[in-house]
Write a protein that holds these residues in place. Sequence first.
Motif, mmCIF file in Angstrom:
data_model
loop_
_atom_site.group_PDB
_atom_site.id
_atom_site.type_symbol
_atom_site.label_atom_id
_atom_site.label_comp_id
_atom_site.label_asym_id
_atom_site.label_seq_id
_atom_site.Cartn_x
_atom_site.Cartn_y
_atom_site.Cartn_z
ATOM 1 N N SER A 1 0.858 -1.181 0.000
ATOM 2 C CA SER A 1 0.000 0.000 0.000
ATOM 3 C C SER A 1 0.899 1.238 0.000
ATOM 4 O O SER A 1 2.064 1.170 0.399
ATOM 5 C CB SER A 1 -0.897 0.020 1.236
ATOM 6 N N VAL A 2 0.354 2.364 -0.450
ATOM 7 C CA VAL A 2 1.116 3.611 -0.473
ATOM 8 C C VAL A 2 0.338 4.663 0.306
ATOM 9 O O VAL A 2 -0.859 4.860 0.074
ATOM 10 C CB VAL A 2 1.383 4.096 -1.912
ATOM 11 N N VAL A 3 1.021 5.340 1.214
ATOM 12 C CA VAL A 3 0.431 6.386 2.037
ATOM 13 C C VAL A 3 1.093 7.711 1.682
ATOM 14 O O VAL A 3 2.320 7.824 1.679
ATOM 15 C CB VAL A 3 0.617 6.102 3.545
ATOM 16 N N SER A 4 0.273 8.709 1.382
ATOM 17 C CA SER A 4 0.796 10.030 1.022
ATOM 18 C C SER A 4 0.027 11.119 1.755
ATOM 19 O O SER A 4 -1.203 11.078 1.838
ATOM 20 C CB SER A 4 0.675 10.250 -0.491
ATOM 21 N N GLY A 5 0.789 12.099 2.248
ATOM 22 C CA GLY A 5 0.159 13.256 2.859
ATOM 23 C C GLY A 5 0.268 14.486 1.986
ATOM 24 O O GLY A 5 0.069 15.609 2.455
ATOM 25 N N MET A 6 0.556 14.301 0.698
ATOM 26 C CA MET A 6 0.768 15.430 -0.206
ATOM 27 C C MET A 6 -0.565 15.983 -0.721
ATOM 28 O O MET A 6 -1.603 15.313 -0.688
ATOM 29 C CB MET A 6 1.628 14.984 -1.386
ATOM 30 N N HIS A 7 -0.507 17.208 -1.249
ATOM 31 C CA HIS A 7 -1.696 17.800 -1.865
ATOM 32 C C HIS A 7 -2.012 17.129 -3.209
ATOM 33 O O HIS A 7 -3.157 17.119 -3.644
ATOM 34 C CB HIS A 7 -1.481 19.298 -2.091
ATOM 35 N N GLN A 8 -1.002 16.623 -3.881
ATOM 36 C CA GLN A 8 -1.202 15.892 -5.132
ATOM 37 C C GLN A 8 -1.617 14.465 -4.776
ATOM 38 O O GLN A 8 -0.865 13.732 -4.136
ATOM 39 C CB GLN A 8 0.093 15.877 -5.940
ATOM 40 N N PHE A 9 -2.814 14.057 -5.196
ATOM 41 C CA PHE A 9 -3.374 12.799 -4.740
ATOM 42 C C PHE A 9 -2.967 11.619 -5.605
ATOM 43 O O PHE A 9 -3.047 11.662 -6.837
ATOM 44 C CB PHE A 9 -4.899 12.883 -4.680
ATOM 45 N N LEU A 10 -2.580 10.532 -4.965
ATOM 46 C CA LEU A 10 -2.290 9.278 -5.661
ATOM 47 C C LEU A 10 -3.517 8.765 -6.397
ATOM 48 O O LEU A 10 -3.417 8.208 -7.489
ATOM 49 C CB LEU A 10 -1.839 8.215 -4.640
ATOM 50 N N SER A 11 -4.668 8.964 -5.797
ATOM 51 C CA SER A 11 -5.916 8.431 -6.363
ATOM 52 C C SER A 11 -6.367 9.168 -7.615
ATOM 53 O O SER A 11 -7.354 8.772 -8.249
ATOM 54 C CB SER A 11 -7.030 8.478 -5.311
ATOM 55 N N ASP A 12 -5.661 10.227 -7.992
ATOM 56 C CA ASP A 12 -5.946 10.911 -9.261
ATOM 57 C C ASP A 12 -5.115 10.353 -10.411
ATOM 58 O O ASP A 12 -5.266 10.780 -11.547
ATOM 59 C CB ASP A 12 -5.671 12.420 -9.122
#
Length: 365
Positions: free
Chosen positions: A119-130
């Motif tokens: 799994s990948v966890v990101s706290g960035m404003h650019q979303f992985l799900s996009d």
Amino acid sequence: MASSPPPLAKSTRPKIGGSRIVILTEGKTDPLTAKTANVMLRCRGDDVVAVLDSTQAGKTAEELLGVGGDTPIVASLDDVALIDGKGPDTLLIGVATAGGKIPPEWRALCLDAVRRGMSVVSGMHQFLSDDAELVAAAAAAGVQLHDVRKNNEKEVATRLDLTDDCLRVLTVGQDCSVGKMLSALEIARGLERSGVDAKFVATGQTGIMVEGDGLPIDCVVSDFVNGACEKLVRQNLSHEVMVVEGQATITHPRFSAVSLGLLHGTNPHAMIYVYEAGRDAMRGMEYLPLPTHRQVIDAYEHMAAFGNPAKVIGIAMNSRKLSAEAAEVERERMRAEFGLPVADPIRHGPDELVEAILAYKKSRN
């Protein structure tokens, strides 16, 4: 992996990410840029198996970040299994970049992790799900893409139903990245150790990763920031004390909006002021000098007075740049200038600030 300084007591709170996390900091493994990595190593060090930075491979987290003990810096995900024969389950992006953009070259690393079943966890404003390819790969692998900052908050503030039974304390700062989150967390845990039903209220991506809940206030549409903060308050009114993680500062030209929304939305009863000793220019805008401590404290107290007449009741000093002796000199200087308790929650522990909150709580009864 071992952590230094000692990690906080293990929590039963829900976790974001698994128990075999690799933190991605490629080319950016320094205490300020990799502040998410720094806090994860301190607060969830037992869940972290490695830090991924091919430019620093062979070193340890302690060497580069001052925390994390012997947690290794590795060059690739292939190297992780060599540590103990087991593979990782989560890749966590461990940096905070300007504007929250994921470095383009990291996309391939994220895609590789997903295809390995991580799994990948990101706290960035650019979303992985996009990212359609990442989403498809995650679905095929049966893993999650967790965008910590993603939200759908659509409530405006009302100032209704904010009871005074739960003491609300907000950490506020002279600048960005001075330690507001870690100070709030340490103070909340210190209150817990004192027998108080206290809650750390996370308002940023790293705090959410540690606590397992909260709201990413800096990624809420501006009209709804105050309302989202009120929602957080209402969700936690069952506790004796809530210690709310501050964001940026109301005097920073880039980020003042979210800071003021957080102040007015949480409507605190008291504030803890946080600063980094030795910093004299604004984070990210180093050509601008920082306002004085007095100017920032006065500004916060003035703006808070439009709700609760909240005062700063203690000062959390980030003394990472100072020797132990210099830190004591600075601590005494600030105590003398402001007549308030002063402590570095990491170097000195949070007890002096905890006592200030307990004394303030008692004075209100």
